[in-house]
Design a protein around this motif. Structure first.
Motif, PDB file in Angstrom:
ATOM      1  N   ARG A  93      21.824  15.358  45.412  1.00  0.00           N
ATOM      2  CA  ARG A  93      22.939  16.057  46.059  1.00  0.00           C
ATOM      3  C   ARG A  93      24.115  15.093  46.129  1.00  0.00           C
ATOM      4  O   ARG A  93      23.987  13.969  46.598  1.00  0.00           O
ATOM      5  CB  ARG A  93      22.576  16.522  47.464  1.00  0.00           C
ATOM      6  CG  ARG A  93      23.673  17.387  48.096  1.00  0.00           C
ATOM      7  CD  ARG A  93      23.299  17.903  49.465  1.00  0.00           C
ATOM      8  NE  ARG A  93      22.010  18.570  49.524  1.00  0.00           N
ATOM      9  CZ  ARG A  93      21.791  19.838  49.167  1.00  0.00           C
ATOM     10  NH1 ARG A  93      22.782  20.562  48.710  1.00  0.00           N
ATOM     11  NH2 ARG A  93      20.584  20.358  49.280  1.00  0.00           N
ATOM     12  N   THR A 115      27.117  19.560  45.880  1.00  0.00           N
ATOM     13  CA  THR A 115      26.760  19.832  44.495  1.00  0.00           C
ATOM     14  C   THR A 115      25.372  19.284  44.192  1.00  0.00           C
ATOM     15  O   THR A 115      25.032  18.179  44.612  1.00  0.00           O
ATOM     16  CB  THR A 115      27.773  19.165  43.540  1.00  0.00           C
ATOM     17  OG1 THR A 115      29.070  19.625  43.863  1.00  0.00           O
ATOM     18  CG2 THR A 115      27.458  19.472  42.091  1.00  0.00           C
ATOM     19  N   PRO A 174      20.915  30.109  39.789  1.00  0.00           N
ATOM     20  CA  PRO A 174      22.016  30.209  40.753  1.00  0.00           C
ATOM     21  C   PRO A 174      21.847  29.135  41.833  1.00  0.00           C
ATOM     22  O   PRO A 174      20.723  28.735  42.164  1.00  0.00           O
ATOM     23  CB  PRO A 174      21.853  31.605  41.360  1.00  0.00           C
ATOM     24  CG  PRO A 174      20.890  32.329  40.485  1.00  0.00           C
ATOM     25  CD  PRO A 174      20.081  31.304  39.757  1.00  0.00           C
ATOM     26  N   LYS A 175      22.941  28.695  42.417  1.00  0.00           N
ATOM     27  CA  LYS A 175      22.892  27.621  43.416  1.00  0.00           C
ATOM     28  C   LYS A 175      21.977  27.981  44.586  1.00  0.00           C
ATOM     29  O   LYS A 175      21.236  27.134  45.088  1.00  0.00           O
ATOM     30  CB  LYS A 175      24.290  27.279  43.937  1.00  0.00           C
ATOM     31  CG  LYS A 175      24.244  26.091  44.915  1.00  0.00           C
ATOM     32  CD  LYS A 175      25.563  25.432  45.078  1.00  0.00           C
ATOM     33  CE  LYS A 175      25.553  24.136  45.816  1.00  0.00           C
ATOM     34  NZ  LYS A 175      24.799  23.990  46.992  1.00  0.00           N
ATOM     35  N   ALA A 176      22.003  29.228  45.019  1.00  0.00           N
ATOM     36  CA  ALA A 176      21.162  29.640  46.146  1.00  0.00           C
ATOM     37  C   ALA A 176      19.675  29.412  45.830  1.00  0.00           C
ATOM     38  O   ALA A 176      18.909  28.956  46.690  1.00  0.00           O
ATOM     39  CB  ALA A 176      21.403  31.100  46.491  1.00  0.00           C
ATOM     40  N   ARG A 177      19.261  29.711  44.615  1.00  0.00           N
ATOM     41  CA  ARG A 177      17.857  29.515  44.233  1.00  0.00           C
ATOM     42  C   ARG A 177      17.521  28.018  44.150  1.00  0.00           C
ATOM     43  O   ARG A 177      16.441  27.595  44.573  1.00  0.00           O
ATOM     44  CB  ARG A 177      17.573  30.196  42.893  1.00  0.00           C
ATOM     45  CG  ARG A 177      16.139  30.060  42.435  1.00  0.00           C
ATOM     46  CD  ARG A 177      15.183  30.741  43.394  1.00  0.00           C
ATOM     47  NE  ARG A 177      13.815  30.625  42.879  1.00  0.00           N
ATOM     48  CZ  ARG A 177      12.759  30.367  43.627  1.00  0.00           C
ATOM     49  NH1 ARG A 177      12.880  30.234  44.939  1.00  0.00           N
ATOM     50  NH2 ARG A 177      11.570  30.275  43.096  1.00  0.00           N
ATOM     51  N   LYS A 178      18.460  27.223  43.628  1.00  0.00           N
ATOM     52  CA  LYS A 178      18.250  25.774  43.590  1.00  0.00           C
ATOM     53  C   LYS A 178      18.054  25.228  45.001  1.00  0.00           C
ATOM     54  O   LYS A 178      17.173  24.399  45.249  1.00  0.00           O
ATOM     55  CB  LYS A 178      19.437  25.073  42.936  1.00  0.00           C
ATOM     56  CG  LYS A 178      19.579  25.333  41.467  1.00  0.00           C
ATOM     57  CD  LYS A 178      20.847  24.667  40.949  1.00  0.00           C
ATOM     58  CE  LYS A 178      21.169  25.092  39.550  1.00  0.00           C
ATOM     59  NZ  LYS A 178      22.447  24.553  39.070  1.00  0.00           N
ATOM     60  N   GLU A 179      18.874  25.702  45.942  1.00  0.00           N
ATOM     61  CA  GLU A 179      18.766  25.253  47.335  1.00  0.00           C
ATOM     62  C   GLU A 179      17.403  25.617  47.917  1.00  0.00           C
ATOM     63  O   GLU A 179      16.799  24.821  48.639  1.00  0.00           O
ATOM     64  CB  GLU A 179      19.888  25.844  48.189  1.00  0.00           C
ATOM     65  CG  GLU A 179      21.266  25.300  47.886  1.00  0.00           C
ATOM     66  CD  GLU A 179      21.485  23.851  48.326  1.00  0.00           C
ATOM     67  OE1 GLU A 179      20.602  23.258  48.985  1.00  0.00           O
ATOM     68  OE2 GLU A 179      22.549  23.307  47.983  1.00  0.00           O
ATOM     69  N   GLU A 180      16.901  26.818  47.617  1.00  0.00           N
ATOM     70  CA  GLU A 180      15.581  27.231  48.096  1.00  0.00           C
ATOM     71  C   GLU A 180      14.504  26.291  47.563  1.00  0.00           C
ATOM     72  O   GLU A 180      13.593  25.902  48.298  1.00  0.00           O
ATOM     73  CB  GLU A 180      15.262  28.662  47.639  1.00  0.00           C
ATOM     74  CG  GLU A 180      16.078  29.730  48.303  1.00  0.00           C
ATOM     75  CD  GLU A 180      15.855  31.105  47.664  1.00  0.00           C
ATOM     76  OE1 GLU A 180      15.061  31.210  46.686  1.00  0.00           O
ATOM     77  OE2 GLU A 180      16.477  32.069  48.124  1.00  0.00           O
TER      78      GLU A 180
END
Length: 96
Positions: A12, A17, A73-79
């Motif tokens: 991160r 990012t 997608p960024k949301a899935r990466k965060e999960e």
């Protein structure tokens, strides 16, 4: 080195990012990123934080997993980075 030595790692950067890469030595590679000798995408974007890592397998598999992760997608990466067991399971599924 064995065929199971490749690792997907996620860093991160400032602003939240997420950057994904592959390596056989996460400590060395992260130190390169921190010193500015790593990927251009991270230069000047510190402070950096290593937020996830997952064993992948051989280099070919690691390259495929890295590309698939980068396309999420960024949301899935965060999960995935928030739940290491989920990341490990996702990596296994991405190789099938």
């Amino acid at each position: 080195m064995t065929s199971a030595d490749w690792i997907l790692y996620v860093v991160r950067a400032r602003g939240g990012t997420l950057y994904a890469g592959i390596t056989t030595d996460v400590g060395r590679r992260f130190a390169e990123h921190e010193s500015g000798r790593g990927a251009k995408a991270l230069r000047g974007r510190g402070p950096l934080e290593l937020v996830a890592r997952a064993q992948v397998g051989d280099r070919s598999a690691a390259l495929r997993v890295e590309l698939r992760f980068k396309r999420l997608p960024k949301a899935r990466k965060e999960e995935l980075v928030a739940a290491p067991p989920e990341l490990e399971a996702w990596v296994g599924g991405a190789l099938e």
